[in-house]
Design a protein around this motif. Sequence first.
Motif, mmCIF file in Angstrom:
data_model
loop_
_atom_site.group_PDB
_atom_site.id
_atom_site.type_symbol
_atom_site.label_atom_id
_atom_site.label_comp_id
_atom_site.label_asym_id
_atom_site.label_seq_id
_atom_site.Cartn_x
_atom_site.Cartn_y
_atom_site.Cartn_z
ATOM 1 N N SER A 280 101.851 15.458 -60.655
ATOM 2 C CA SER A 280 100.634 14.694 -61.275
ATOM 3 C C SER A 280 99.906 15.388 -62.605
ATOM 4 C CB SER A 280 99.860 14.420 -60.299
ATOM 5 O OG SER A 280 100.440 13.361 -59.314
ATOM 6 N N PHE A 281 99.726 16.643 -62.365
ATOM 7 C CA PHE A 281 98.929 17.594 -63.199
ATOM 8 C C PHE A 281 99.720 17.463 -64.593
ATOM 9 C CE2 PHE A 281 98.362 21.564 -65.451
ATOM 10 C CZ PHE A 281 96.826 21.448 -65.643
ATOM 11 N N ASP A 282 100.992 17.711 -64.732
ATOM 12 C CA ASP A 282 101.745 17.678 -65.734
ATOM 13 C C ASP A 282 101.881 16.617 -66.497
ATOM 14 O OD1 ASP A 282 103.136 19.881 -67.676
ATOM 15 O OD2 ASP A 282 104.769 18.180 -67.406
ATOM 16 N N ALA A 283 101.791 15.421 -65.642
ATOM 17 C CA ALA A 283 102.182 14.218 -66.224
ATOM 18 C C ALA A 283 101.041 13.783 -66.970
ATOM 19 C CB ALA A 283 102.500 13.101 -65.287
ATOM 20 N N MET A 284 99.635 13.952 -66.309
ATOM 21 C CA MET A 284 98.388 13.739 -67.013
ATOM 22 C C MET A 284 98.274 14.616 -68.137
ATOM 23 S SD MET A 284 95.646 13.798 -63.654
ATOM 24 C CE MET A 284 96.344 12.782 -62.250
ATOM 25 N N THR A 285 98.627 15.707 -68.345
ATOM 26 C CA THR A 285 98.344 16.526 -69.712
ATOM 27 C C THR A 285 99.354 16.492 -70.441
ATOM 28 O OG1 THR A 285 99.280 18.619 -68.328
ATOM 29 C CG2 THR A 285 96.971 18.328 -67.973
ATOM 30 N N SER A 286 100.213 15.496 -70.408
ATOM 31 C CA SER A 286 101.517 15.463 -71.516
ATOM 32 C C SER A 286 101.202 14.030 -72.202
ATOM 33 C CB SER A 286 102.743 15.315 -70.775
ATOM 34 O OG SER A 286 102.838 16.625 -70.070
ATOM 35 N N ASP A 287 101.700 13.989 -73.190
ATOM 36 C CA ASP A 287 101.584 12.691 -74.003
ATOM 37 C C ASP A 287 102.823 11.815 -73.510
ATOM 38 O OD1 ASP A 287 99.339 12.541 -75.911
ATOM 39 O OD2 ASP A 287 100.551 14.224 -77.136
ATOM 40 N N ARG A 288 102.777 10.800 -72.949
ATOM 41 C CA ARG A 288 103.666 9.999 -72.410
ATOM 42 C C ARG A 288 103.566 8.504 -73.383
ATOM 43 N NH1 ARG A 288 101.754 9.858 -66.616
ATOM 44 N NH2 ARG A 288 99.892 10.161 -67.594
ATOM 45 N N PRO A 289 104.671 7.540 -73.114
ATOM 46 C CA PRO A 289 104.712 6.432 -74.017
ATOM 47 C C PRO A 289 103.423 5.645 -73.632
ATOM 48 C CG PRO A 289 106.624 6.827 -73.041
ATOM 49 C CD PRO A 289 105.795 7.763 -72.684
ATOM 50 N N HIS A 290 102.909 5.606 -72.393
ATOM 51 C CA HIS A 290 102.025 4.634 -72.099
ATOM 52 C C HIS A 290 100.566 5.411 -71.988
ATOM 53 C CE1 HIS A 290 103.306 6.367 -68.416
ATOM 54 N NE2 HIS A 290 102.083 6.253 -67.802
ATOM 55 N N ALA A 291 100.417 6.601 -72.319
ATOM 56 C CA ALA A 291 99.088 7.376 -72.177
ATOM 57 C C ALA A 291 99.217 8.715 -72.944
ATOM 58 C CB ALA A 291 99.022 7.515 -70.543
ATOM 59 N N ALA A 293 97.807 12.753 -73.567
ATOM 60 C CA ALA A 293 97.657 13.599 -72.596
ATOM 61 C C ALA A 293 95.880 13.883 -72.434
ATOM 62 C CB ALA A 293 98.017 14.885 -73.448
ATOM 63 N N MET A 294 95.913 14.325 -71.279
ATOM 64 C CA MET A 294 94.237 14.540 -70.772
ATOM 65 C C MET A 294 94.196 16.113 -71.158
ATOM 66 S SD MET A 294 94.250 12.489 -67.201
ATOM 67 C CE MET A 294 92.339 13.176 -66.902
ATOM 68 N N PRO A 295 92.774 16.358 -71.329
ATOM 69 C CA PRO A 295 92.529 18.114 -71.359
ATOM 70 C C PRO A 295 92.763 18.145 -69.851
ATOM 71 C CG PRO A 295 90.816 16.745 -72.236
ATOM 72 C CD PRO A 295 91.595 15.699 -71.630
ATOM 73 N N ARG A 296 93.436 19.520 -69.592
ATOM 74 C CA ARG A 296 93.782 20.115 -68.600
ATOM 75 C C ARG A 296 92.622 20.040 -67.506
ATOM 76 N NH1 ARG A 296 96.793 22.406 -72.489
ATOM 77 N NH2 ARG A 296 98.882 23.249 -71.952
ATOM 78 N N TYR A 326 89.219 26.049 -66.103
ATOM 79 C CA TYR A 326 89.751 25.687 -67.431
ATOM 80 C C TYR A 326 91.061 26.388 -67.775
ATOM 81 C CZ TYR A 326 84.914 24.602 -68.023
ATOM 82 O OH TYR A 326 83.651 24.285 -67.729
ATOM 83 N N PRO A 327 92.162 25.712 -67.194
ATOM 84 C CA PRO A 327 93.705 26.419 -67.305
ATOM 85 C C PRO A 327 94.024 26.960 -68.638
ATOM 86 C CG PRO A 327 93.705 24.162 -66.190
ATOM 87 C CD PRO A 327 92.377 24.336 -67.124
ATOM 88 N N THR A 328 94.782 28.005 -68.501
ATOM 89 C CA THR A 328 95.245 28.712 -69.814
ATOM 90 C C THR A 328 95.871 27.788 -70.725
ATOM 91 O OG1 THR A 328 95.529 30.590 -68.407
ATOM 92 C CG2 THR A 328 96.862 30.632 -70.589
ATOM 93 N N GLY A 329 95.653 27.889 -72.041
ATOM 94 C CA GLY A 329 95.822 26.992 -73.046
ATOM 95 C C GLY A 329 95.214 25.986 -73.298
ATOM 96 N N SER A 330 94.164 25.953 -72.476
ATOM 97 C CA SER A 330 93.077 24.645 -72.678
ATOM 98 C C SER A 330 92.153 24.996 -74.091
ATOM 99 C CB SER A 330 92.029 24.406 -71.549
ATOM 100 O OG SER A 330 92.649 24.259 -70.355
ATOM 101 N N LEU A 393 93.553 18.037 -76.646
ATOM 102 C CA LEU A 393 94.272 18.432 -77.974
ATOM 103 C C LEU A 393 93.824 17.799 -79.196
ATOM 104 C CD1 LEU A 393 96.344 20.552 -77.937
ATOM 105 C CD2 LEU A 393 97.892 18.990 -77.830
ATOM 106 N N GLY A 394 93.672 18.213 -80.306
ATOM 107 C CA GLY A 394 93.441 17.883 -81.487
ATOM 108 C C GLY A 394 92.123 17.613 -81.707
ATOM 109 N N ALA A 395 91.257 17.985 -81.064
ATOM 110 C CA ALA A 395 89.776 17.919 -81.131
ATOM 111 C C ALA A 395 89.498 18.769 -82.308
ATOM 112 C CB ALA A 395 88.926 18.322 -80.128
#
Length: 405
Positions: A280-291, A293-296, A326-330, A393-395
């Motif tokens: 769930s965490f990786d899906a939420m934080t990844s760009d998917r066709p229907h959504a 990415a969320m910040p970690r 605040y996970p690493t890479g955030s 991401l992209g802010a």
Amino acid sequence: MRIEEHEIGIEQVATGMYVCRLDRPWTETPFPLQGFLVGSESQVSVLRRYCSRVWIDLERGRDAPDAPLQTLASPQPRAEALIGNRQYVDSSSVEEEIPLARETLDAVSLLTAKIIDDLRAGAILSPQDVEVAAASIVKSVLRNADAFFLVSAMRKRDAYGYSHAINCGALAAAFGRTLGLPEEILVELASGGLLLDVGKTRLPEALLTHPGPLDLAQMQQARGHVGLSLQILAENGLHGVSVHDMVGSHHERCDGSGYPDGLKGTFIPMFARMAAIIDSFDAMTSDRPHAPAMPRHDALQSIYRERGALYQAELVEQFISCLGVYPTGSLVELRTGEVAVVMAQNPARRLRPRVMLLTDADKHLRTRFESLDLMLQPDDLSPQMDILRPLPLGAHGLDPSELYL
């Protein structure tokens, strides 16, 4: 190791108790640590202002009378035995591990692409390739997990299927490390993470890239990937119980709302309960066709809100402990206005990780990036350079994968 907790009302809290869990997110309280020994009446008073109930760890502090016992371990003997007592210490600094993590990620990416492409072409799955990839991930994560996650965040993402497999493998290894599981179990966890969605290689590409909500027939077809994954494992001689549990049950949910079997609570295998959070965490934080990415940080908060319902509450707490608030890479914005990327965690002060400053207070890109450990600031520094909020991401036009860090 069996982690024993007592749930008590706030009026029962006293000095000498070790508070390991609250009835609200730690980030909504003044306490910087996820777990602390109550050492003064002033701390008791602060707890009473913020909480109604807390959980205390009997291994680390005194008990309260007549409090109901709860355990992290499942009543199933096999799952109980998986909570370990191995203590891991980083053997490399982030800086030392980064070049090795890059090499590992490059090699694992090639192996993962080979595994997935072979399956899509109808070829066999090589158990040896899976084990080599999983063992490589585990060795890097054991040396320094922050470095692996940082390098992964700095890379341009491959197609979702490749990236999701690698990320889930690494998250599983890091999660198992936090739980103190032995290295051979971490390799099993990483293998399961890599293979969670292999059944999707037998689904139509149009279904996987569908940009909007799926209708009922499409949803049923998509959910069929679990059975297809188990079929692939069986066809290719991957009979390990741990991997089978993760692949077959990572879409089950603690309240029984998951699939394919609607399992509840501890009827879901331990590794599958972990895999549900990881997936769930990786899906939420990844760009998917229907959504997008969320910040970690936001993804962790979303999972935290579903603790006790979709996900096992104790495991959610441990997962947040594994990744940090605040996970690493955030990407984050500091209270002083600068934008930074989280480079490494400070386990003793989870709200104050080590960061790399990318901009000045006016959001202009720095000519020279500067590393800053938020834990090492003088207490009299004003204003404190604390994290104000996570950023997507992209802010401000910032994508860490496009910057040389």
